[in-house]
Write an enzyme that holds these catalytic residues in place. Structure first.
Site: not given
Ligand code: COA
Length: 257
Positions: A65, A110, A113, A133
């Site tokens: 992200a 992300g 993911e 993260e």
């Protein structure tokens, strides 16, 4: 049409390239919104039979992200961000048409993911996977704690997510994250080749395979789910065509009905 994605339709395969190479293809709000629209196209357009998601360049698939959007986020906004990300990743996972991740470099946070939400992953030799993260005081929010655990098991997911360690393509292959490792320059050709094979199969049956595997459940419910979809195939033209073609010793011509 898109600002942060490149799309190209060839041989009924929509190639979706996340195109922010100067930011390692990080997922900002615009990318998430546009990805949602591109996946919507996959669902809606008959001329699209499958899709590949990849990153621009040869360094990153998606490095997570966009961290620059995190600084000012409060609890409610953070929940909204995770909800939006999860919603589009769920849409990818539940797409009735196959979606393959072609991981061409870093797949972090992300990005990992996103790859996990696709139906399977092909990776280039330089691919690296990780959920870093915890380095930012965060945890995965786009489904990583759930999908990674389902794929690699509790203990490996614990180690990967708590340490934030990156693993290379070979390790990812060993853990069953990656189906195939391919030279960078042949990655897309290889992803297109497997989708080319899948596209010759009965589309309704393929969509039911996705549904059943996504609803994997080792209790009787999983088996009952499969019985219902197996039986439903018997009401399709594709089943009539597939079985007749076999008996008549000819190639099946599926219509997806
Ligand atoms: N969000 C926003 N920008 C990112 C980013 C992310 N997740 N990942 C990389 N970038 C940006 C960098 O800020 C840099 O931008 P700049 O040139 O404007 O400074 C550019 O992409 C190149 O990254 P850089 O860190 O200089 O490249 P590198 O080769 O030294 O390292 C990584 C590559 C992927 C290891 C490193 O960028 C990284 O750790 N990224 C963050 C990964 C992460 O924590 N993801 C989870 C987010 S929840």
């Amino acid at each position: 049409m898109y600002q942060t994605l490149l799309t190209n339709l060839e041989d009924c395969i929509l190639l979706i390239t996340i195109n922010r190479p100067d930011k390692m293809n990080a997922l900002n709000k615009e990318v998430i919104d546009e990805l949602d629209m591109a996946i919507e196209e996959v669902y809606e357009k008959a001329e699209i039979k499958s899709a590949i998601i990849t990153g621009a360049g040869t360094t990153a698939f998606v490095a997570g992200a966009d961290i620059s959007e995190f600084l000012e986020l409060k609890i409610e906004q953070a929940a909204g961000l995770a909800r939006a990300g999860q919603s589009i990743f769920d849409k990818i996972e539940n797409s009735p048409k196959p979606i393959v991740a072609a991981v061409n470099g870093f797949a972090l946070g992300g990005g990992f993911e996103l790859a996990l939400a696709c139906h399977f992953i092909y990776a280039s030799e330089n691919a690296k996977f990780g959920q870093p993260e915890v380095n930012l005081g965060l945890i995965p929010g786009y489904g990583g704690t759930q999908r990674l655990t389902q794929l690699v098991g509790r203990n490996m997911a614990m180690e990967l997510i708590m340490s934030g360690n990156m693993i290379d393509a070979k390790e990812a292959r060993e853990y069953g994250i990656v189906n195939k490792i391919i030279k960078q320059e042949e990655l897309l050709t290889s992803a297109k080749a497997i989708l080319g094979i899948i596209q010759t199969k009965a589309p309704v049956a393929v969509s039911k395979v996705i549904e059943c595997i996504n609803n994997f459940d080792h209790t009787q419910q999983g088996y009952d789910f499969e019985i219902k979809r197996f039986a439903d195939c018997f009401a399709t033209d594709d089943k009539k065509e597939g079985v007749s073609a076999f008996l008549e010793k000819r190639k099946a011509n599926f219509t997806g009905k």
